[in-house]
Each structure stands twice: as structure tokens, then as C-alpha cells.
Design a protein around this motif. Structure first.
Motif, PDB file in Angstrom:
ATOM      1  N   GLN A 184       0.390  -0.820  -0.131  1.00 46.62           N
ATOM      2  CA  GLN A 184       0.046   0.203  -0.157  1.00 46.62           C
ATOM      3  C   GLN A 184       0.720   0.990   0.180  1.00 46.62           C
ATOM      4  OE1 GLN A 184      -3.468  -0.268   2.819  1.00 46.62           O
ATOM      5  NE2 GLN A 184      -2.969   2.039   3.538  1.00 46.62           N
ATOM      6  N   PRO A 185       0.541   2.094  -0.217  1.00 51.93           N
ATOM      7  CA  PRO A 185       1.072   3.359  -1.018  1.00 51.93           C
ATOM      8  C   PRO A 185       1.311   4.283   0.303  1.00 51.93           C
ATOM      9  CG  PRO A 185      -0.525   3.926  -2.891  1.00 51.93           C
ATOM     10  CD  PRO A 185      -0.622   2.246  -1.606  1.00 51.93           C
ATOM     11  N   GLU A 186       2.196   5.466   0.885  1.00 49.56           N
ATOM     12  CA  GLU A 186       1.849   5.876   2.231  1.00 49.56           C
ATOM     13  C   GLU A 186       0.827   6.970   1.765  1.00 49.56           C
ATOM     14  OE1 GLU A 186       4.696   8.107   5.061  1.00 49.56           O
ATOM     15  OE2 GLU A 186       5.869   7.143   3.666  1.00 49.56           O
ATOM     16  N   TRP A 187       1.164   7.228   0.502  1.00 51.36           N
ATOM     17  CA  TRP A 187      -0.100   8.969   0.246  1.00 51.36           C
ATOM     18  C   TRP A 187      -0.522   8.113  -1.253  1.00 51.36           C
ATOM     19  CZ3 TRP A 187       0.264  11.933   3.833  1.00 51.36           C
ATOM     20  CH2 TRP A 187       1.189  12.060   4.749  1.00 51.36           C
ATOM     21  N   LEU A 188      -2.008   9.057  -1.574  1.00 52.45           N
ATOM     22  CA  LEU A 188      -2.203   9.369  -2.672  1.00 52.45           C
ATOM     23  C   LEU A 188      -2.115  10.757  -2.990  1.00 52.45           C
ATOM     24  CD1 LEU A 188      -5.025   6.388  -1.959  1.00 52.45           C
ATOM     25  CD2 LEU A 188      -3.103   5.867  -3.202  1.00 52.45           C
ATOM     26  N   ILE A 189      -2.142  10.543  -4.399  1.00 50.36           N
ATOM     27  CA  ILE A 189      -2.799  12.241  -4.773  1.00 50.36           C
ATOM     28  C   ILE A 189      -4.083  11.727  -5.780  1.00 50.36           C
ATOM     29  CG2 ILE A 189      -2.425  13.655  -6.637  1.00 50.36           C
ATOM     30  CD1 ILE A 189      -0.606  14.150  -4.274  1.00 50.36           C
ATOM     31  N   GLN A 190      -4.960  12.194  -6.087  1.00 50.72           N
ATOM     32  CA  GLN A 190      -6.189  12.660  -6.609  1.00 50.72           C
ATOM     33  C   GLN A 190      -6.522  13.517  -7.577  1.00 50.72           C
ATOM     34  OE1 GLN A 190      -9.935  12.233  -4.171  1.00 50.72           O
ATOM     35  NE2 GLN A 190     -11.376  12.911  -5.544  1.00 50.72           N
ATOM     36  N   HIS A 191      -6.452  12.980  -8.601  1.00 53.62           N
ATOM     37  CA  HIS A 191      -6.925  13.947 -10.119  1.00 53.62           C
ATOM     38  C   HIS A 191      -7.841  13.437 -10.673  1.00 53.62           C
ATOM     39  CE1 HIS A 191      -2.408  13.672 -10.729  1.00 53.62           C
ATOM     40  NE2 HIS A 191      -2.424  12.398 -10.747  1.00 53.62           N
ATOM     41  N   GLY A 192      -8.665  14.640 -11.312  1.00 56.62           N
ATOM     42  CA  GLY A 192      -9.548  15.188 -11.797  1.00 56.62           C
ATOM     43  C   GLY A 192      -9.600  14.547 -12.655  1.00 56.62           C
TER      44      GLY A 192
ATOM     45  N   CYS B 292      -6.058   5.770   3.596  1.00 48.49           N
ATOM     46  CA  CYS B 292      -7.744   6.823   3.162  1.00 48.49           C
ATOM     47  C   CYS B 292      -8.559   5.540   2.463  1.00 48.49           C
ATOM     48  CB  CYS B 292      -7.749   8.260   2.349  1.00 48.49           C
ATOM     49  SG  CYS B 292      -9.246   8.471   2.952  1.00 48.49           S
ATOM     50  N   TRP B 293      -9.679   5.894   3.846  1.00 52.93           N
ATOM     51  CA  TRP B 293     -11.198   4.669   3.144  1.00 52.93           C
ATOM     52  C   TRP B 293     -11.964   4.869   2.122  1.00 52.93           C
ATOM     53  CZ3 TRP B 293     -15.681   7.303   3.786  1.00 52.93           C
ATOM     54  CH2 TRP B 293     -15.843   7.911   4.739  1.00 52.93           C
ATOM     55  N   ALA B 294     -11.587   6.985   2.281  1.00 59.54           N
ATOM     56  CA  ALA B 294     -12.447   7.688   1.092  1.00 59.54           C
ATOM     57  C   ALA B 294     -12.170   8.013   0.083  1.00 59.54           C
ATOM     58  CB  ALA B 294     -13.031   8.987   1.751  1.00 59.54           C
TER      59      ALA B 294
ATOM     60  N   PRO C  86      -6.292  21.148  -1.582  1.00 58.58           N
ATOM     61  CA  PRO C  86      -7.122  20.657  -0.627  1.00 58.58           C
ATOM     62  C   PRO C  86      -6.580  18.736  -0.118  1.00 58.58           C
ATOM     63  CG  PRO C  86      -8.621  20.854  -2.798  1.00 58.58           C
ATOM     64  CD  PRO C  86      -7.374  21.252  -3.077  1.00 58.58           C
ATOM     65  N   ALA C  87      -6.903  19.102   1.592  1.00 58.64           N
ATOM     66  CA  ALA C  87      -6.477  17.458   1.752  1.00 58.64           C
ATOM     67  C   ALA C  87      -7.830  16.688   2.109  1.00 58.64           C
ATOM     68  CB  ALA C  87      -6.143  18.134   3.418  1.00 58.64           C
ATOM     69  N   SER C  88      -7.713  15.669   1.990  1.00 58.81           N
ATOM     70  CA  SER C  88      -8.982  14.769   1.507  1.00 58.81           C
ATOM     71  C   SER C  88      -9.407  15.295   2.825  1.00 58.81           C
ATOM     72  CB  SER C  88      -8.210  13.585   2.202  1.00 58.81           C
ATOM     73  OG  SER C  88      -9.800  12.283   2.664  1.00 58.81           O
ATOM     74  N   SER C  89     -11.563  15.500   2.992  1.00 64.07           N
ATOM     75  CA  SER C  89     -11.847  15.990   3.526  1.00 64.07           C
ATOM     76  C   SER C  89     -12.744  14.839   4.574  1.00 64.07           C
ATOM     77  CB  SER C  89     -12.958  17.012   3.162  1.00 64.07           C
ATOM     78  OG  SER C  89     -14.373  15.350   2.837  1.00 64.07           O
ATOM     79  N   VAL C  90     -12.481  13.863   4.889  1.00 66.11           N
ATOM     80  CA  VAL C  90     -12.559  12.987   5.786  1.00 66.11           C
ATOM     81  C   VAL C  90     -11.351  12.463   7.015  1.00 66.11           C
ATOM     82  CG1 VAL C  90     -14.031  11.866   3.964  1.00 66.11           C
ATOM     83  CG2 VAL C  90     -11.249  11.276   4.425  1.00 66.11           C
ATOM     84  N   PRO C  91     -11.326  11.467   7.931  1.00 60.06           N
ATOM     85  CA  PRO C  91     -10.555  11.234   8.897  1.00 60.06           C
ATOM     86  C   PRO C  91      -9.138  11.149   8.563  1.00 60.06           C
ATOM     87  CG  PRO C  91     -12.819  10.625   9.404  1.00 60.06           C
ATOM     88  CD  PRO C  91     -12.665  10.735   8.074  1.00 60.06           C
TER      89      PRO C  91
END
Length: 72
Positions: A5-13, A27-29, A53-58
Motif C-alpha cells: 500500500q502506498p503511503e500517500w495518494l494523489i487524487q486527480h480530476g 484513506c477509506w474515502a 485540498p486535503a482529504s475531507s475525511v478523517p
């Protein structure tokens, strides 16, 4: 076997040129649709510093990256 599992994820549009959010690797979200790509800690920090923006979940990636304190 699955890759680690990666330590970080970048979410693209949808167009892949925009970065929508930064997530911790667990992150589950984080979208499972292939819109997230593994990232290094430095890439995640650069994105957060660039006002992505950072993930808006926990998962709170800015706390995990040390950008903000833990509140305690």
C-alpha cells in the motif's frame, strides 16, 4: 501478491491534469476508480503547499505529513 500500500495518494480530476485532493495511503474515502495515484511524501507535501485540498475525511493527510499539529 498485491503491491504494498502506498503511503500517500494523489487524487486527480477527470481530465488527469488537475489534482483534486491528497489522501493518506490507507484513506477509506480515496476513490477506487483509478483517479488516485501513489505518491511520495514529498509529492504530497508539494501538493498541500500548492493549496491542493486535503482529504475531507478523517485520514487528515496534512497532519500525517506534519503540515499541521495533532491538536494535542
Amino acid at each position: 501478491m498485491r503491491p504494498p500500500q502506498p503511503e500517500w495518494l494523489i487524487q486527480h480530476g477527470l481530465n488527469r491534469s488537475n489534482i483534486d485532493a491528497v489522501h493518506t495511503g490507507d484513506c477509506w474515502a480515496a476513490p477506487k476508480s483509478g483517479r488516485c495515484r501513489p505518491a511520495t511524501r514529498e509529492q504530497a507535501l508539494d501538493a498541500l503547499r500548492g493549496q491542493v485540498p486535503a482529504s475531507s475525511v478523517p485520514c487528515v493527510p496534512e497532519r500525517a505529513a506534519g503540515v499541521i499539529g495533532d491538536g494535542g
